[in-house]
Every structure is written in structure tokens, then in C-alpha cells.
Motif scaffolding. Structure first.
Motif, PDB file in Angstrom:
ATOM      1  N   PRO A 185       0.812  -1.231   0.000  1.00 26.58           N
ATOM      2  CA  PRO A 185       0.000   0.000   0.000  1.00 26.58           C
ATOM      3  C   PRO A 185       0.839   1.273   0.000  1.00 26.58           C
ATOM      4  N   THR A 186       2.100   1.181   0.372  1.00 25.90           N
ATOM      5  CA  THR A 186       2.946   2.374   0.452  1.00 25.90           C
ATOM      6  C   THR A 186       3.729   2.638  -0.837  1.00 25.90           C
ATOM      7  N   VAL A 187       3.557   1.747  -1.829  1.00 32.59           N
ATOM      8  CA  VAL A 187       4.272   1.892  -3.100  1.00 32.59           C
ATOM      9  C   VAL A 187       3.273   2.124  -4.223  1.00 32.59           C
ATOM     10  N   SER A 188       3.589   3.079  -5.097  1.00 38.69           N
ATOM     11  CA  SER A 188       2.727   3.370  -6.258  1.00 38.69           C
ATOM     12  C   SER A 188       3.454   3.006  -7.537  1.00 38.69           C
ATOM     13  N   GLY A 189       2.679   2.678  -8.564  1.00 39.89           N
ATOM     14  CA  GLY A 189       3.269   2.203  -9.809  1.00 39.89           C
ATOM     15  C   GLY A 189       3.959   3.258 -10.637  1.00 39.89           C
ATOM     16  N   HIS A 190       3.220   4.312 -10.985  1.00 38.15           N
ATOM     17  CA  HIS A 190       3.818   5.316 -11.870  1.00 38.15           C
ATOM     18  C   HIS A 190       3.112   6.648 -11.694  1.00 38.15           C
ATOM     19  N   TYR A 191       3.677   7.686 -12.313  1.00 37.24           N
ATOM     20  CA  TYR A 191       3.038   8.994 -12.322  1.00 37.24           C
ATOM     21  C   TYR A 191       3.420   9.701 -13.610  1.00 37.24           C
ATOM     22  N   LEU A 192       2.408  10.116 -14.376  1.00 37.14           N
ATOM     23  CA  LEU A 192       2.635  10.904 -15.576  1.00 37.14           C
ATOM     24  C   LEU A 192       2.334  12.356 -15.246  1.00 37.14           C
ATOM     25  N   GLU A 193       3.343  13.188 -15.266  1.00 39.04           N
ATOM     26  CA  GLU A 193       3.121  14.598 -14.973  1.00 39.04           C
ATOM     27  C   GLU A 193       2.220  15.215 -16.037  1.00 39.04           C
ATOM     28  N   TYR A 194       1.260  15.983 -15.601  1.00 38.72           N
ATOM     29  CA  TYR A 194       0.327  16.592 -16.550  1.00 38.72           C
ATOM     30  C   TYR A 194       0.211  18.099 -16.336  1.00 38.72           C
ATOM     31  N   THR A 195       0.910  18.642 -15.368  1.00 32.47           N
ATOM     32  CA  THR A 195       0.943  20.090 -15.150  1.00 32.47           C
ATOM     33  C   THR A 195       2.397  20.537 -15.184  1.00 32.47           C
ATOM     34  N   ASN A 196       2.772  21.225 -16.247  1.00 34.53           N
ATOM     35  CA  ASN A 196       4.150  21.694 -16.403  1.00 34.53           C
ATOM     36  C   ASN A 196       4.169  22.789 -17.469  1.00 34.53           C
ATOM     37  N   ASN A 197       3.401  23.879 -17.199  1.00 33.70           N
ATOM     38  CA  ASN A 197       3.280  24.979 -18.157  1.00 33.70           C
ATOM     39  C   ASN A 197       2.785  24.494 -19.522  1.00 33.70           C
ATOM     40  N   SER A 198       1.918  23.507 -19.516  1.00 33.19           N
ATOM     41  CA  SER A 198       1.305  22.874 -20.688  1.00 33.19           C
ATOM     42  C   SER A 198       2.304  22.100 -21.541  1.00 33.19           C
ATOM     43  N   TRP A 199       3.576  22.015 -21.081  1.00 31.29           N
ATOM     44  CA  TRP A 199       4.566  21.241 -21.838  1.00 31.29           C
ATOM     45  C   TRP A 199       4.164  19.770 -21.904  1.00 31.29           C
ATOM     46  N   SER A 200       3.640  19.242 -20.797  1.00 33.51           N
ATOM     47  CA  SER A 200       3.239  17.840 -20.781  1.00 33.51           C
ATOM     48  C   SER A 200       2.128  17.583 -21.788  1.00 33.51           C
ATOM     49  N   PHE A 201       1.122  18.457 -21.805  1.00 30.85           N
ATOM     50  CA  PHE A 201       0.032  18.280 -22.767  1.00 30.85           C
ATOM     51  C   PHE A 201       0.581  18.322 -24.189  1.00 30.85           C
ATOM     52  N   GLN A 202       1.454  19.273 -24.474  1.00 35.63           N
ATOM     53  CA  GLN A 202       2.041  19.375 -25.810  1.00 35.63           C
ATOM     54  C   GLN A 202       2.863  18.140 -26.157  1.00 35.63           C
ATOM     55  N   THR A 203       3.562  17.601 -25.178  1.00 37.72           N
ATOM     56  CA  THR A 203       4.409  16.427 -25.418  1.00 37.72           C
ATOM     57  C   THR A 203       3.562  15.212 -25.777  1.00 37.72           C
ATOM     58  N   PHE A 204       2.519  14.938 -24.987  1.00 32.00           N
ATOM     59  CA  PHE A 204       1.636  13.809 -25.297  1.00 32.00           C
ATOM     60  C   PHE A 204       0.961  14.020 -26.640  1.00 32.00           C
ATOM     61  N   LEU A 205       0.497  15.240 -26.876  1.00 32.52           N
ATOM     62  CA  LEU A 205      -0.158  15.563 -28.140  1.00 32.52           C
ATOM     63  C   LEU A 205       0.758  15.266 -29.320  1.00 32.52           C
ATOM     64  N   ALA A 206       2.009  15.750 -29.232  1.00 40.56           N
ATOM     65  CA  ALA A 206       2.967  15.534 -30.315  1.00 40.56           C
ATOM     66  C   ALA A 206       3.303  14.060 -30.476  1.00 40.56           C
ATOM     67  N   SER A 207       3.336  13.328 -29.375  1.00 38.75           N
ATOM     68  CA  SER A 207       3.675  11.902 -29.446  1.00 38.75           C
ATOM     69  C   SER A 207       2.635  11.110 -30.220  1.00 38.75           C
ATOM     70  N   PHE A 208       1.415  11.653 -30.301  1.00 40.50           N
ATOM     71  CA  PHE A 208       0.351  11.017 -31.077  1.00 40.50           C
ATOM     72  C   PHE A 208       0.214  11.649 -32.464  1.00 40.50           C
ATOM     73  N   GLY A 209       1.184  12.490 -32.837  1.00 40.81           N
ATOM     74  CA  GLY A 209       1.196  13.081 -34.163  1.00 40.81           C
ATOM     75  C   GLY A 209       0.418  14.374 -34.292  1.00 40.81           C
ATOM     76  N   GLY A 210       0.017  14.972 -33.174  1.00 38.28           N
ATOM     77  CA  GLY A 210      -0.767  16.204 -33.234  1.00 38.28           C
ATOM     78  C   GLY A 210       0.062  17.456 -33.054  1.00 38.28           C
ATOM     79  N   ARG A 211      -0.582  18.614 -33.190  1.00 38.40           N
ATOM     80  CA  ARG A 211       0.072  19.897 -32.944  1.00 38.40           C
ATOM     81  C   ARG A 211      -0.960  20.870 -32.370  1.00 38.40           C
ATOM     82  N   MET A 212      -0.462  21.964 -31.788  1.00 45.98           N
ATOM     83  CA  MET A 212      -1.338  22.892 -31.082  1.00 45.98           C
ATOM     84  C   MET A 212      -2.209  23.715 -32.034  1.00 45.98           C
ATOM     85  N   MET A 213      -1.581  24.277 -33.078  1.00 49.13           N
ATOM     86  CA  MET A 213      -2.325  25.069 -34.059  1.00 49.13           C
ATOM     87  C   MET A 213      -1.815  24.754 -35.459  1.00 49.13           C
ATOM     88  N   SER A 214      -2.569  25.200 -36.447  1.00 49.16           N
ATOM     89  CA  SER A 214      -2.154  25.001 -37.834  1.00 49.16           C
ATOM     90  C   SER A 214      -0.878  25.804 -38.110  1.00 49.16           C
TER      91      SER A 214
END
Length: 421
Positions: A185-214
Motif C-alpha cells: 500500500p505504500t508503493v505506487s506504480g507510476h506517475y505521468l506529470e500533466y501540469t508543467n506549463n502545458s509542456w506535458s500536454f504538448q508532449t503527449f499531443l505531439a507523441s500522437f502526431g498532433g500539434r497545437m495550431m495550424s
């Protein structure tokens, strides 16, 4: 001396004469430098000290650090209003455009285009593009962060995993995470950071082939399939061993040895290795991507020139060249986990080349340099507000209060209202 209306720079020849006269008269010039965060104080102090050893006629005065890149850019804007801006600032790569759009950052093209030794500096053209907008370069990339996964090798071995064959897909990451999460119970498997000046969102987005704007920035594009897959991945992550922690809590848990896998920036490596020393082994793995053709955004900071005074501009340019040169980059790498921007430094067997041979964890991030792209900054004056909106909706999805599809739709609508017409 005449100012260039377009660049805010006097001519290179005039600057050289000004600097020569300053040196001959032995009149010191003081350059104020701002940066963020406080955890990098040793880095900037060391760079400043080494620089002043080589350029005794220039004194570097470091301002008190801001707590984040977002705070730093807001602080700089406020300083501009009261006429108190520093001469140089190490701004987040996603904030430099804000200063450029406001006319605060001095464009640098004339400086490096007319610098006879610029071609020897060692920073690739692609890397320089991280701080270029509308055909002008407004910052010199100094330190970049690459998205990586950190692994607690001891926990991996405890569940029968192989540290020499780390996961390459998110399914594999989650499978390993569930095993680690079941240890106790005192050990956790993993953590994906999702708050980092939107860098994390952009990183996941790009990893799936997306981009923020045209490409022409006429329309939002993060609201497509890649954006939905990003939010769905973060939502699913919670059910596969991700604890209900905030970002800093997760980093502390990893350092304490109670978190098996952590996604964050490569710049955290030095700190994690210090924290884990004597307790467990840390290993760095690549961030999973959907295709080898994917380009992920580089986080980190670039050096912006803010001063408009000729003598200070020349002194500022000397500091900027030093910081991105071989000596400055070696200091930066050995003090932090940031990835260097200088390929000459990387190739030097007596410098960083030797360092990476002896420290394979640090070398993982360098393998991604050629495929990195810029950390996207939205046009106009609302970049910081847009970043907060994206992070708020992402947090809602991870916390279970919003479904990915509806969150993405509402996020898109709010961001659209803050973009220039």
C-alpha cells in the motif's frame, strides 16, 4: 550612434568600438540577469563566476530567482512598465514569444549574422529555431529538457522486470506499473506529470502526431484525435497505478523510493540521482511515441537580451555567447540534468563527450536532440492565460471530474476566445 528602428541594435561595428573603448578605459559594465527557478541558483552562479573570470571588465549581477517561467515572464513585463527590466533574462522557451510580441526582447539576427566567429559556436540552426518567430530570433537556447521516463530499478527487479529492456509503449509501462503498485500500500506504480506549463500536454499531443495550431496559426488543431488520445491516456493512467498526487508530491515520492516510474523532464536527473544515492538505482528510459517521425517539444530556457544600451548590449552578447559555448554548456550539464544545445561540446571527448560516456543516464536525453521541436507559444498576449486553461482542464480529466471529450471541447472554446482575431 544610430539605432536600427527594426532591431533595436546599434551596428556591430559601433558595438565593437564601444566595447573596445570600454575595455581600454577599464570601466566595468554591470549586467543584470534574471532566471528561474531557485533550484538552479548554483548553475547560474557558476556560469557567472566563470564568465567574470574570463571577462573581468563585465560584472554579472544575478536577480533573485522567480519561482517559475510563467512568474518570470510576468515579472519581466511588470519591470518593463516601471523601467526596471534586467539586461538579460533566461526565459522559458514557451514565454519568449510573449516578450517578442510586446517589443521587449531584442531581435538577435544582426548580432549572430555579423559575428565572425558565430559559425564556430556549435549551436545547430534547428535548435536556434526554438526562439525564432516571424523570421527573427529573439533568444539563444541555453538549456533544454527532453521528455523521459525515470525508473526505480530496485522496484522493477522486485516484480521480475528487466531494467535492460525498459517499456517502449504505454501499454508496457502500465503493465509494469500495475505490478509495482501491487507490492504494498505504500508503493505506487507510476506517475505521468500533466501540469508543467502545458509542456506535458504538448508532449503527449505531439507523441500522437498532433500539434497545437495550424502552421499559419489560423485555427486550433489540438482538438483533434491526438488531443483526445492525450486526455484519454491521462485518464486511463489513473486506473493503472497512478496515485492522486500533485506534481511535486510525485517527484518527492520517486526520490523517496515509493514510486516506480515517473514521466517528467530530463532536467530533473541530477536531483533524482542525488536523492536516490545509497537507497536505490535510477535509470532513464525513452518517452513512448506513436511513430519514429514524431517530433517532441523541447522544454527549458533561452537567453533573451532586453537592454537597449549599446555598451550593455555588447557585454550581454559576450555573456550569451559564453553561456551557450562549450564552457557554459559543460557547467550547465554537470550542474543539472539539462541537455546541451551545443553539438561541439557534445563531441569533445575531453569535455561533455567524456562526461556522457561515463554517465549513460544523461546520454539518453541527447539521443532525442535531432528530433526535437520548439515548445509552442500561442500568438498574442494571452499565452500564460491559455496555459492555465489547458492545465485546469487536464487536471479535471485526471481527477475524474470531467470526461476527455467534453473537456477537450470546452478547452478549445475557451482558448479560441483568447487568441488574436
Amino acid at each position: 550612434m544610430k539605432w536600427s528602428k527594426n532591431s533595436g541594435l546599434v551596428s556591430i561595428a559601433a558595438l565593437a568600438l564601444s566595447f573596445s573603448a570600454m575595455s581600454a578605459a577599464a570601466e566595468p559594465v554591470t549586467i543584470r540577469v534574471s532566471y528561474s527557478p531557485a533550484s538552479l541558483k548554483t548553475l547560474y552562479e557558476t556560469v557567472a563566476e566563470r564568465f567574470m573570470d574570463m571577462y573581468p571588465e563585465i560584472e554579472i549581477e544575478l536577480e533573485a530567482p522567480a519561482t517559475s517561467y510563467d512568474e518570470l515572464v510576468q515579472q519581466t513585463i511588470m519591470q518593463s512598465i516601471v523601467g526596471q527590466m534586467p539586461d538579460i533574462s533566461h526565459q522559458g522557451l514557451n514565454q519568449i514569444r510573449t516578450l517578442a510580441d510586446r517589443g521587449l526582447a531584442v531581435p538577435l539576427n544582426d548580432l549572430f549574422n555579423n559575428d565572425p566567429k558565430w559559425d564556430e559556436i556549435g549551436v545547430p540552426e534547428g535548435t536556434m529555431s526554438y526562439a525564432a518567430f516571424g523570421g527573427e530570433t529573439y533568444g539563444l537556447p541555453f538549456a533544454i529538457s527532453v521528455p523521459v521516463l525515470y525508473y526505480n530499478v530496485d522496484l522493477i527487479r522486485e516484480v521480475g522486470g528487466d531494467p535492460e529492456n525498459l517499456p517502449t509503449t504505454w501499454d508496457d509501462v502500465f503493465n509494469l506499473s500495475r505490478k509495482i503498485d501491487a507490492i504494498s500500500p505504500t508503493v505506487s506504480g507510476h506517475y505521468l506529470e500533466y501540469t508543467n506549463n502545458s509542456w506535458s500536454f504538448q508532449t503527449f499531443l505531439a507523441s500522437f502526431g498532433g500539434r497545437m495550431m495550424s502552421p499559419d496559426e489560423s485555427q486550433i488543431e489540438f482538438n483533434g484525435n491526438a488531443g483526445l488520445r492525450t486526455l484519454e491516456l491521462l485518464q486511463n493512467s489513473v486506473g493503472h497505478g497512478q496515485p492522486a498526487l500533485e506534481r511535486d508530491q510525485a517527484r518527492q515520492a520517486f526520490g523517496a523510493g515509493t514510486l516506480g516510474i515517473l514521466y517528467t523532464a530530463s532536467s530533473s536527473l541530477a536531483g533524482f540521482e542525488r536523492t536516490a544515492s545509497g537507497k536505490f538505482e535510477v535509470k532513464v528510459g525513452q518517452f513512448p511515441v506513436s511513430s519514429a517521425a514524431v517530433s517532441l517539444p523541447a522544454a527549458g530556457n533561452g537567453i533573451v537580451m532586453l537592454t537597449r544600451e549599446p555598451r550593455k548590449q555588447e557585454a550581454a552578447w559576450q555573456y550569451m555567447r559564453f553561456a551557450i559555448g562549450e564552457i557554459g554548456q559543460q557547467i550547465m550539464v554537470e550542474t543539472t540534468g539539462y541537455t546541451p544545445v551545443n553539438v561541439r561540446a557534445l563531441a569533445n571527448p575531453d569535455g561533455l563527450g567524456g562526461f556522457y560516456n561515463e554517465n549513460p543516464n544523461y546520454a539518453v536525453a541527447t539521443e532525442s536532440i535531432e528530433s526535437m521541436t520548439g515548445w509552442y507559444s500561442f500568438p498574442g498576449e494571452n499565452n500564460s492565460r491559455i496555459i492555465r486553461i489547458i492545465e485546469n482542464y487536464t487536471h479535471d480529466v485526471v481527477s475524474g471530474t470531467r470526461e476527455p471529450a467534453s473537456a477537450l471541447a470546452d478547452m478549445t472554446e475557451e482558448v479560441a476566445k483568447l487568441l488574436p482575431e
